[in-house]
Motif scaffolding. Structure first.
Motif, PDB file in Angstrom:
ATOM      1  N   ARG A  28     -13.562   3.234  -3.119  1.00 10.26           N
ATOM      2  CA  ARG A  28     -12.853   3.589  -1.888  1.00 10.26           C
ATOM      3  C   ARG A  28     -12.311   2.334  -1.197  1.00 10.26           C
ATOM      4  O   ARG A  28     -11.178   2.310  -0.721  1.00 10.26           O
ATOM      5  N   GLN A  29     -13.104   1.276  -1.172  1.00 11.83           N
ATOM      6  CA  GLN A  29     -12.656   0.031  -0.546  1.00 11.83           C
ATOM      7  C   GLN A  29     -11.499  -0.592  -1.317  1.00 11.83           C
ATOM      8  O   GLN A  29     -10.582  -1.155  -0.711  1.00 11.83           O
ATOM      9  N   GLU A  30     -11.517  -0.516  -2.626  1.00  9.70           N
ATOM     10  CA  GLU A  30     -10.403  -1.028  -3.424  1.00  9.70           C
ATOM     11  C   GLU A  30      -9.117  -0.279  -3.092  1.00  9.70           C
ATOM     12  O   GLU A  30      -8.042  -0.880  -2.969  1.00  9.70           O
ATOM     13  N   GLN A  31      -9.223   1.035  -2.924  1.00  9.43           N
ATOM     14  CA  GLN A  31      -8.052   1.833  -2.558  1.00  9.43           C
ATOM     15  C   GLN A  31      -7.550   1.449  -1.169  1.00  9.43           C
ATOM     16  O   GLN A  31      -6.340   1.324  -0.943  1.00  9.43           O
ATOM     17  N   GLN A  32      -8.471   1.242  -0.230  1.00  7.12           N
ATOM     18  CA  GLN A  32      -8.086   0.858   1.124  1.00  7.12           C
ATOM     19  C   GLN A  32      -7.433  -0.520   1.133  1.00  7.12           C
ATOM     20  O   GLN A  32      -6.431  -0.728   1.827  1.00  7.12           O
ATOM     21  N   ILE A  33      -7.962  -1.450   0.364  1.00  8.78           N
ATOM     22  CA  ILE A  33      -7.382  -2.794   0.286  1.00  8.78           C
ATOM     23  C   ILE A  33      -5.991  -2.734  -0.315  1.00  8.78           C
ATOM     24  O   ILE A  33      -5.065  -3.393   0.167  1.00  8.78           O
ATOM     25  N   ALA A  34      -5.812  -1.941  -1.353  1.00  8.49           N
ATOM     26  CA  ALA A  34      -4.493  -1.805  -1.975  1.00  8.49           C
ATOM     27  C   ALA A  34      -3.485  -1.237  -0.976  1.00  8.49           C
ATOM     28  O   ALA A  34      -2.349  -1.707  -0.894  1.00  8.49           O
ATOM     29  N   LEU A  35      -3.902  -0.238  -0.200  1.00  8.31           N
ATOM     30  CA  LEU A  35      -3.022   0.344   0.813  1.00  8.31           C
ATOM     31  C   LEU A  35      -2.684  -0.677   1.888  1.00  8.31           C
ATOM     32  O   LEU A  35      -1.523  -0.806   2.287  1.00  8.31           O
ATOM     33  N   LEU A  36      -3.674  -1.427   2.353  1.00  6.74           N
ATOM     34  CA  LEU A  36      -3.431  -2.452   3.371  1.00  6.74           C
ATOM     35  C   LEU A  36      -2.498  -3.540   2.851  1.00  6.74           C
ATOM     36  O   LEU A  36      -1.620  -4.024   3.587  1.00  6.74           O
ATOM     37  N   GLN A  37      -2.653  -3.927   1.599  1.00 10.13           N
ATOM     38  CA  GLN A  37      -1.758  -4.931   1.017  1.00 10.13           C
ATOM     39  C   GLN A  37      -0.326  -4.407   0.951  1.00 10.13           C
ATOM     40  O   GLN A  37       0.622  -5.135   1.243  1.00 10.13           O
ATOM     41  N   LYS A  38      -0.179  -3.141   0.589  1.00  8.33           N
ATOM     42  CA  LYS A  38       1.145  -2.527   0.525  1.00  8.33           C
ATOM     43  C   LYS A  38       1.783  -2.482   1.915  1.00  8.33           C
ATOM     44  O   LYS A  38       2.963  -2.811   2.084  1.00  8.33           O
ATOM     45  N   GLN A  39       0.979  -2.106   2.929  1.00  8.61           N
ATOM     46  CA  GLN A  39       1.496  -2.054   4.296  1.00  8.61           C
ATOM     47  C   GLN A  39       1.852  -3.450   4.799  1.00  8.61           C
ATOM     48  O   GLN A  39       2.870  -3.634   5.463  1.00  8.61           O
ATOM     49  N   PHE A  40       1.024  -4.425   4.490  1.00 10.26           N
ATOM     50  CA  PHE A  40       1.301  -5.796   4.903  1.00 10.26           C
ATOM     51  C   PHE A  40       2.590  -6.304   4.266  1.00 10.26           C
ATOM     52  O   PHE A  40       3.412  -6.945   4.940  1.00 10.26           O
ATOM     53  N   LYS A  41       2.775  -6.014   3.000  1.00 11.31           N
ATOM     54  CA  LYS A  41       3.984  -6.440   2.299  1.00 11.31           C
ATOM     55  C   LYS A  41       5.220  -5.805   2.937  1.00 11.31           C
ATOM     56  O   LYS A  41       6.234  -6.472   3.144  1.00 11.31           O
ATOM     57  N   ALA A  42       5.122  -4.512   3.283  1.00 12.64           N
ATOM     58  CA  ALA A  42       6.247  -3.831   3.926  1.00 12.64           C
ATOM     59  C   ALA A  42       6.547  -4.439   5.287  1.00 12.64           C
ATOM     60  O   ALA A  42       7.710  -4.656   5.643  1.00 12.64           O
ATOM     61  N   LEU A  43       5.506  -4.724   6.062  1.00 11.75           N
ATOM     62  CA  LEU A  43       5.714  -5.351   7.369  1.00 11.75           C
ATOM     63  C   LEU A  43       6.317  -6.740   7.228  1.00 11.75           C
ATOM     64  O   LEU A  43       7.195  -7.131   8.001  1.00 11.75           O
ATOM     65  N   TYR A  44       5.846  -7.485   6.259  1.00  8.01           N
ATOM     66  CA  TYR A  44       6.369  -8.827   6.022  1.00  8.01           C
ATOM     67  C   TYR A  44       7.850  -8.772   5.657  1.00  8.01           C
ATOM     68  O   TYR A  44       8.655  -9.535   6.187  1.00  8.01           O
ATOM     69  N   GLN A  45       8.192  -7.838   4.781  1.00  7.92           N
ATOM     70  CA  GLN A  45       9.595  -7.700   4.399  1.00  7.92           C
ATOM     71  C   GLN A  45      10.444  -7.260   5.582  1.00  7.92           C
ATOM     72  O   GLN A  45      11.579  -7.715   5.753  1.00  7.92           O
ATOM     73  N   GLN A  46       9.897  -6.385   6.414  1.00  9.08           N
ATOM     74  CA  GLN A  46      10.618  -5.936   7.605  1.00  9.08           C
ATOM     75  C   GLN A  46      10.846  -7.112   8.557  1.00  9.08           C
ATOM     76  O   GLN A  46      11.937  -7.266   9.103  1.00  9.08           O
ATOM     77  N   MET A  47       9.837  -7.933   8.749  1.00  9.77           N
ATOM     78  CA  MET A  47       9.978  -9.100   9.623  1.00  9.77           C
ATOM     79  C   MET A  47      11.002 -10.080   9.051  1.00  9.77           C
ATOM     80  O   MET A  47      11.789 -10.661   9.788  1.00  9.77           O
ATOM     81  N   GLN A  48      10.994 -10.255   7.738  1.00  8.11           N
ATOM     82  CA  GLN A  48      11.955 -11.154   7.104  1.00  8.11           C
ATOM     83  C   GLN A  48      13.381 -10.643   7.290  1.00  8.11           C
ATOM     84  O   GLN A  48      14.286 -11.404   7.600  1.00  8.11           O
ATOM     85  N   SER A  49      13.587  -9.337   7.110  1.00  6.77           N
ATOM     86  CA  SER A  49      14.931  -8.787   7.244  1.00  6.77           C
ATOM     87  C   SER A  49      15.385  -8.804   8.701  1.00  6.77           C
ATOM     88  O   SER A  49      16.554  -9.030   8.978  1.00  6.77           O
ATOM     89  N   GLN A  50      14.503  -8.596   9.648  1.00  2.00           N
ATOM     90  CA  GLN A  50      14.873  -8.667  11.057  1.00  2.00           C
ATOM     91  C   GLN A  50      15.202 -10.096  11.458  1.00  2.00           C
ATOM     92  O   GLN A  50      16.104 -10.325  12.247  1.00  2.00           O
ATOM     93  N   GLY A  51      14.493 -11.039  10.901  1.00 10.25           N
ATOM     94  CA  GLY A  51      14.755 -12.442  11.207  1.00 10.25           C
ATOM     95  C   GLY A  51      16.104 -12.884  10.677  1.00 10.25           C
ATOM     96  O   GLY A  51      16.809 -13.669  11.307  1.00 10.25           O
TER      97      GLY A  51
END
Length: 68
Positions: A28-51
């Motif tokens: 369960r923790q591995e699944q949660q970490i994978a989801l958090l990494q995916k969300q972080f990557k999306a946020l990072y890409q969003q911040m990069q595109s806004q910048g």
């Protein structure tokens, strides 16, 4: 001697149950970490595109405060 064998069998049964529970938790923790990494990557890409599209270099020190 038989009591000792029964005691060891009971301990083994509890350990097997504990291992199964821990395995489920880790899975369960591995699944949660994978989801958090995916969300972080999306946020990072969003911040990069806004910048890039916002006309600034993405550095907050260069932005004019809203009261000016």
């Amino acid at each position: 001697m038989e009591a000792r064998v029964v005691e060891l069998e009971v301990k083994t049964a509890f350990q097997e149950d504990l291992l199964e529970t821990l395995n489920e938790i880790v899975t369960r923790q591995e699944q949660q970490i994978a989801l958090l990494q995916k969300q972080f990557k999306a946020l990072y890409q969003q911040m990069q595109s806004q910048g890039q599209g916002g006309g600034s270099d993405g550095n907050a020190r260069h932005e004019i405060p809203p009261h000016y």
